[in-house]
Design a protein around this motif. Sequence first.
Motif, PDB file in Angstrom:
ATOM      1  N   LYS A 335       0.518  -1.403  -0.274  1.00  0.00           N
ATOM      2  CA  LYS A 335      -0.471  -0.089  -0.155  1.00  0.00           C
ATOM      3  C   LYS A 335       1.326   1.135   0.158  1.00  0.00           C
ATOM      4  O   LYS A 335       0.239   2.607  -0.336  1.00  0.00           O
ATOM      5  N   ASN A 336       2.283   1.195   0.835  1.00  0.00           N
ATOM      6  CA  ASN A 336       3.164   2.208   0.964  1.00  0.00           C
ATOM      7  C   ASN A 336       3.677   2.382  -0.171  1.00  0.00           C
ATOM      8  O   ASN A 336       4.937   3.284  -0.229  1.00  0.00           O
ATOM      9  N   GLY A 337       3.089   1.907  -1.752  1.00  0.00           N
ATOM     10  CA  GLY A 337       4.672   1.628  -2.677  1.00  0.00           C
ATOM     11  C   GLY A 337       5.465   0.825  -2.938  1.00  0.00           C
ATOM     12  O   GLY A 337       6.568   1.578  -3.538  1.00  0.00           O
ATOM     13  N   LEU A 338       5.991   0.237  -1.908  1.00  0.00           N
ATOM     14  CA  LEU A 338       6.845  -1.108  -2.315  1.00  0.00           C
ATOM     15  C   LEU A 338       7.270  -1.552  -3.663  1.00  0.00           C
ATOM     16  O   LEU A 338       6.428  -1.507  -4.583  1.00  0.00           O
ATOM     17  N   VAL A 339       8.770  -1.257  -3.720  1.00  0.00           N
ATOM     18  CA  VAL A 339       9.234  -1.495  -5.427  1.00  0.00           C
ATOM     19  C   VAL A 339       9.425  -3.669  -5.623  1.00  0.00           C
ATOM     20  O   VAL A 339       9.390  -4.180  -6.211  1.00  0.00           O
ATOM     21  N   ALA A 340      10.600  -2.852  -4.498  1.00  0.00           N
ATOM     22  CA  ALA A 340      11.332  -4.716  -4.587  1.00  0.00           C
ATOM     23  C   ALA A 340      11.420  -4.974  -3.224  1.00  0.00           C
ATOM     24  O   ALA A 340      11.433  -4.232  -2.133  1.00  0.00           O
TER      25      ALA A 340
END
Length: 446
Positions: A335-340
């Motif tokens: 939800k907080n925009g994690l990419v990897a």
Amino acid sequence: MEQGLENLRNEVFRRNPGESEFHQAVTEVFEALGPVVNRHPEYVESGILRRMCEPERQIIFRVPWVDDNGSVQINRGFRVEFNSALGPYKGGLRFHPSVYLGIIKFLGFEQIFKNALTGMPIGGGKGGSDFNPAGRSDAEIMRFCQSFMTELYRHIGEYTDVPAGDIGVGSREIGYLFGQYKRITNRFESGVLTGKGMSWGGSLVRPEATGYGAVMFADQMLRTQGQSMDGQTVIVSGSGNVALNAIAKSQQLGATAITASDSSGYVVDEAGIDLDLLREIKEVQRGRIAEYAEQRGGNARFVADGSVWDVPGTVALPSATQNELDDKAAQILIKNGLVAVAEGANMPSTQKATELFIEAGVLFGPGKAANAGGVATSALEMQQNASRDTWSFEYTHDKLEQIMTDLHDRCLETADRYGAPGNYVVGANIAGFVKVADAMLAQGVI
């Protein structure tokens, strides 16, 4: 999961009751192997999978030692020598009160595939004890290590089994263990343990290798999407060796690592973790993470409750212990925009968390791939010991970087080949499994 694999997994569970961590590790591997056993049924028909789930040797022993008050203490020691198809057993020793046979077996099973992925000629094993070094004096730790090695020495050797460090076992403990081995055997067999001090057979880059390697792997994953570690906001759990060096390499590559944690809570420093201060507190003062916020001042803050995974970031490096990142934490990170995610610890994400990351399109580097830099550099240390040589930091670092790049590419290519493009869990498990399985088939019924 394929029916044949599910039946075999259930058999493994029945034969190893109550070992939940081992069950989790076996399930993760089996869920990835459907495509390979469909193409190569000989892996099941030959009994390779069944044999691979059964350790070649399981050693459990009593460790008596005397504390500073003169009282006799008793701990339990373990060494599980899981698979030697590719080379001598290789894997760390963990000293922690949570240690029991199931944890050692999960770690040893993971180690089989991790070591195969490095491309180095090393098999898989793991060991340790339920001894807790926290709060013990150096003299107590020395006496424990000497007693532990008094039994372990008869089972190890540079061509047989080569232990290293893990949680609770750093350069101090390796030194005491090596000293007792040398004393008992009357041999300076430098290749019998890795993680040694530089003045007596250790390798430059070995202390940094697991944390550095995890960040290198994350950087390679990001590059497949036209990004890199440069400019990322990194959430790191833990504050031990792996976490500290993951922070260091993240900073070197232009990222901002803003968290660290221990069992008492976590700190957030939006300006970026002051690594020198954190090292001083954790490695020299052996203090708690709250002291970082107290000494750092500014906007650094300590949080005693909640989870480090509540902090927004684009890259997560779980570097503390197994199953520290659950499905609830995964949902918050996504939800907080994690990419990897690149796992610095061994199996730090629960099975459900892993599934959520993959479903959400988050790049996910499993521990057996992402944290393989540590054991890879241990194998480089063994090379230096065998040739009576010492390599420079730059030369060893370049070798580590090449190993991690090749390992990343191997996982990605294998995933593509077996119909799971971009799935590093599938790629890592199949690539490691095939290498070990082929060696076992070539060597007969072993």
